[in-house]
Design a protein around this motif. Sequence first.
Motif, PDB file in Angstrom:
ATOM      1  N   LEU A 299      46.059   6.433  -3.876  1.00 22.13           N
ATOM      2  CA  LEU A 299      47.017   5.841  -4.323  1.00 22.13           C
ATOM      3  C   LEU A 299      47.002   4.646  -3.689  1.00 22.13           C
ATOM      4  O   LEU A 299      47.449   3.362  -4.352  1.00 22.13           O
ATOM      5  N   SER A 300      46.981   4.255  -1.882  1.00 17.87           N
ATOM      6  CA  SER A 300      46.559   2.835  -1.977  1.00 17.87           C
ATOM      7  C   SER A 300      45.865   1.932  -2.477  1.00 17.87           C
ATOM      8  O   SER A 300      45.665   0.814  -2.678  1.00 17.87           O
ATOM      9  N   ALA A 301      44.857   2.417  -2.267  1.00 19.54           N
ATOM     10  CA  ALA A 301      43.363   2.277  -3.271  1.00 19.54           C
ATOM     11  C   ALA A 301      43.716   1.459  -4.619  1.00 19.54           C
ATOM     12  O   ALA A 301      42.780   0.711  -4.978  1.00 19.54           O
ATOM     13  N   ALA A 302      44.176   2.005  -5.515  1.00 24.22           N
ATOM     14  CA  ALA A 302      43.754   2.270  -6.606  1.00 24.22           C
ATOM     15  C   ALA A 302      45.373   1.457  -7.210  1.00 24.22           C
ATOM     16  O   ALA A 302      44.989   0.075  -7.575  1.00 24.22           O
ATOM     17  N   THR A 303      46.168   1.007  -6.435  1.00 28.88           N
ATOM     18  CA  THR A 303      47.299   0.069  -6.622  1.00 28.88           C
ATOM     19  C   THR A 303      47.645  -0.974  -5.627  1.00 28.88           C
ATOM     20  O   THR A 303      48.298  -2.393  -5.949  1.00 28.88           O
ATOM     21  N   GLY A 304      46.991  -0.882  -4.247  1.00 28.29           N
ATOM     22  CA  GLY A 304      46.890  -2.385  -3.490  1.00 28.29           C
ATOM     23  C   GLY A 304      48.729  -2.195  -2.783  1.00 28.29           C
ATOM     24  O   GLY A 304      48.786  -2.329  -1.986  1.00 28.29           O
ATOM     25  N   VAL A 305      48.736  -1.190  -2.818  1.00 30.35           N
ATOM     26  CA  VAL A 305      50.049  -0.472  -2.103  1.00 30.35           C
ATOM     27  C   VAL A 305      50.125  -0.053  -0.610  1.00 30.35           C
ATOM     28  O   VAL A 305      49.022   0.934  -0.710  1.00 30.35           O
ATOM     29  N   PRO A 306      50.791  -0.779   0.439  1.00 30.05           N
ATOM     30  CA  PRO A 306      50.330  -0.256   1.361  1.00 30.05           C
ATOM     31  C   PRO A 306      50.689   1.200   2.352  1.00 30.05           C
ATOM     32  O   PRO A 306      51.542   2.052   1.063  1.00 30.05           O
ATOM     33  N   GLY A 307      50.044   2.099   2.715  1.00 34.05           N
ATOM     34  CA  GLY A 307      50.543   3.483   3.034  1.00 34.05           C
ATOM     35  C   GLY A 307      51.542   4.181   3.503  1.00 34.05           C
ATOM     36  O   GLY A 307      51.996   4.739   3.089  1.00 34.05           O
TER      37      GLY A 307
ATOM     38  N   GLN B 119      48.764  11.424 -12.876  1.00 32.84           N
ATOM     39  CA  GLN B 119      49.933  10.420 -13.192  1.00 32.84           C
ATOM     40  C   GLN B 119      50.239   9.427 -12.320  1.00 32.84           C
ATOM     41  O   GLN B 119      51.440   8.273 -13.012  1.00 32.84           O
ATOM     42  N   ALA B 120      50.214  10.359 -11.370  1.00 32.25           N
ATOM     43  CA  ALA B 120      50.843   9.474  -9.668  1.00 32.25           C
ATOM     44  C   ALA B 120      50.333   8.530  -9.527  1.00 32.25           C
ATOM     45  O   ALA B 120      50.528   7.747  -9.419  1.00 32.25           O
ATOM     46  N   VAL B 121      49.439   8.122 -10.390  1.00 37.27           N
ATOM     47  CA  VAL B 121      48.823   7.096 -10.197  1.00 37.27           C
ATOM     48  C   VAL B 121      49.163   6.192 -11.212  1.00 37.27           C
ATOM     49  O   VAL B 121      48.869   4.740 -11.153  1.00 37.27           O
ATOM     50  N   HIS B 122      49.701   6.111 -12.057  1.00 38.73           N
ATOM     51  CA  HIS B 122      49.889   5.528 -13.905  1.00 38.73           C
ATOM     52  C   HIS B 122      51.336   4.741 -13.164  1.00 38.73           C
ATOM     53  O   HIS B 122      51.643   4.007 -12.543  1.00 38.73           O
ATOM     54  N   ILE B 123      52.283   6.000 -12.395  1.00 34.57           N
ATOM     55  CA  ILE B 123      53.611   5.639 -12.195  1.00 34.57           C
ATOM     56  C   ILE B 123      53.259   4.422 -10.811  1.00 34.57           C
ATOM     57  O   ILE B 123      54.082   3.352 -11.170  1.00 34.57           O
TER      58      ILE B 123
ATOM     59  N   GLN C   1      43.963   0.402 -16.261  1.00 35.42           N
ATOM     60  CA  GLN C   1      43.152  -0.217 -16.012  1.00 35.42           C
ATOM     61  C   GLN C   1      42.688  -0.619 -15.249  1.00 35.42           C
ATOM     62  O   GLN C   1      41.723  -0.440 -14.441  1.00 35.42           O
ATOM     63  N   LEU C   2      43.549  -1.301 -14.083  1.00 33.05           N
ATOM     64  CA  LEU C   2      43.055  -2.221 -12.756  1.00 33.05           C
ATOM     65  C   LEU C   2      43.549  -0.856 -11.705  1.00 33.05           C
ATOM     66  O   LEU C   2      42.032  -1.149 -10.786  1.00 33.05           O
ATOM     67  N   ALA C   3      43.412   0.009 -11.409  1.00 32.04           N
ATOM     68  CA  ALA C   3      43.949   1.245 -11.198  1.00 32.04           C
ATOM     69  C   ALA C   3      42.892   1.157 -10.933  1.00 32.04           C
ATOM     70  O   ALA C   3      42.328   1.735  -9.758  1.00 32.04           O
ATOM     71  N   TRP C   4      42.152   2.025 -12.187  1.00 32.96           N
ATOM     72  CA  TRP C   4      40.679   2.771 -12.453  1.00 32.96           C
ATOM     73  C   TRP C   4      39.641   1.794 -11.682  1.00 32.96           C
ATOM     74  O   TRP C   4      38.559   2.653 -11.215  1.00 32.96           O
ATOM     75  N   ALA C   5      39.462   1.042 -11.879  1.00 32.91           N
ATOM     76  CA  ALA C   5      38.534  -0.281 -12.035  1.00 32.91           C
ATOM     77  C   ALA C   5      38.193   0.516 -10.406  1.00 32.91           C
ATOM     78  O   ALA C   5      37.608   0.593 -10.013  1.00 32.91           O
ATOM     79  N   ARG C   6      39.652  -0.665  -9.806  1.00 33.14           N
ATOM     80  CA  ARG C   6      39.628  -0.456  -8.140  1.00 33.14           C
ATOM     81  C   ARG C   6      39.024   1.143  -7.139  1.00 33.14           C
ATOM     82  O   ARG C   6      37.829   0.860  -6.919  1.00 33.14           O
ATOM     83  N   LEU C   7      39.591   2.141  -8.385  1.00 34.93           N
ATOM     84  CA  LEU C   7      38.995   3.565  -7.653  1.00 34.93           C
ATOM     85  C   LEU C   7      37.788   3.969  -8.012  1.00 34.93           C
ATOM     86  O   LEU C   7      36.539   4.596  -7.316  1.00 34.93           O
ATOM     87  N   GLU C   8      36.854   3.112  -9.533  1.00 34.30           N
ATOM     88  CA  GLU C   8      35.393   3.579  -9.374  1.00 34.30           C
ATOM     89  C   GLU C   8      35.147   2.181  -8.602  1.00 34.30           C
ATOM     90  O   GLU C   8      33.639   2.171  -8.158  1.00 34.30           O
ATOM     91  N   GLU C   9      34.934   0.878  -8.774  1.00 35.53           N
ATOM     92  CA  GLU C   9      34.889   0.557  -8.055  1.00 35.53           C
ATOM     93  C   GLU C   9      34.149   0.800  -6.000  1.00 35.53           C
ATOM     94  O   GLU C   9      32.647   0.700  -5.674  1.00 35.53           O
ATOM     95  N   LEU C  10      35.456   1.560  -5.983  1.00 36.79           N
ATOM     96  CA  LEU C  10      34.580   1.952  -4.324  1.00 36.79           C
ATOM     97  C   LEU C  10      34.566   3.420  -4.154  1.00 36.79           C
ATOM     98  O   LEU C  10      34.695   3.180  -3.197  1.00 36.79           O
ATOM     99  N   SER C  11      34.642   3.646  -5.134  1.00 35.24           N
ATOM    100  CA  SER C  11      33.746   5.081  -5.319  1.00 35.24           C
ATOM    101  C   SER C  11      32.326   5.536  -4.666  1.00 35.24           C
ATOM    102  O   SER C  11      31.420   4.810  -5.428  1.00 35.24           O
ATOM    103  N   PRO C  12      32.461   6.547  -4.125  1.00 37.87           N
ATOM    104  CA  PRO C  12      30.492   6.735  -3.160  1.00 37.87           C
ATOM    105  C   PRO C  12      29.770   6.495  -4.377  1.00 37.87           C
ATOM    106  O   PRO C  12      28.858   6.592  -4.134  1.00 37.87           O
ATOM    107  N   ASP C  13      30.546   7.043  -5.552  1.00 37.12           N
ATOM    108  CA  ASP C  13      29.452   8.103  -6.680  1.00 37.12           C
ATOM    109  C   ASP C  13      29.124   6.850  -6.886  1.00 37.12           C
ATOM    110  O   ASP C  13      28.096   7.228  -8.510  1.00 37.12           O
ATOM    111  N   ARG C  14      29.901   5.868  -7.588  1.00 37.33           N
ATOM    112  CA  ARG C  14      29.232   4.667  -7.809  1.00 37.33           C
ATOM    113  C   ARG C  14      27.874   4.202  -8.369  1.00 37.33           C
ATOM    114  O   ARG C  14      27.239   3.850  -6.937  1.00 37.33           O
ATOM    115  N   PRO C  15      27.043   3.873  -9.570  1.00 36.41           N
ATOM    116  CA  PRO C  15      25.901   3.652  -8.872  1.00 36.41           C
ATOM    117  C   PRO C  15      25.575   2.207  -8.148  1.00 36.41           C
ATOM    118  O   PRO C  15      26.541   1.675  -8.504  1.00 36.41           O
TER     119      PRO C  15
END
Length: 240
Positions: free
Chosen positions: A17-25, A55-59, A207-221
């Motif tokens: 959640l922190s990675a997706a939103t930029g909100v400190p832990g 839903q928590a990611v979006h909120i 979509q920015l939240a998901w892009a951040r998760l996607e960018e940092l995902s170890p499964d990303r090509p």
Amino acid sequence: MTSPQISMTRPFSRKQLSAATGVPGDLLAYWIKLGLLRPMGGGDGKGKHRQFGFQAVHIAAVLAELGRYGMNGASLRRAAATLWGIIDFARRRPDITERDTLDCADLKLARQAGDFEDWLALRQQGKAAIGARAFEMESWFDDTAKLGFELYFDMFSERSFTDRTTRWIVAIEADALMILPEGMLIELPQLMGLPSYISLNVSNIVQLAWARLEELSPDRPGAATHDRSLQPQTEEEDHD
């Protein structure tokens, strides 16, 4: 981007959640403690960790954006309560689709306009025929229900991952907080008299939240390293 079907069923950790939103832990932990974010499970014992649904990611992403606009803690709590309330409302009616709500809204408008039977006969001849569920909904589908479903499908349906045009108005008047689709400023001219409001591009925020998760995902090509911060956590320090 990971498909909506996968993203809508995956659990996410507080670190994600922190990675997706930029909100400190630590701020996320405070939000969780106050109930602004609801875990979907975990956190029931030593070494356990809380997990969150999409839903928590979006909120969290929307709350983070409102915080950047300077919204205070009390208003953020009201915003979170409104968004979770929308989810609770829709969950009580899991079979209702967005098409059902659009059909029912059309039905109610047509009944008010007159010549309903002619309108209905013509409508039922085409591909956009009114479904049976829309007729069943008429008795309870009021303006509040229409708004609740519209916000729900904007924020928590599969199209929230791909739509590019969703915008909301967030306004505070006296002690009340309102969240409305931006189009309602046209439908309800009296809203133009609000002293101030925040216009949110919900599509970009989500979509920015998901892009951040996607960018940092170890499964990303092309990802070179395995980033444990994005994996489900089992360390005790992630237990809130």
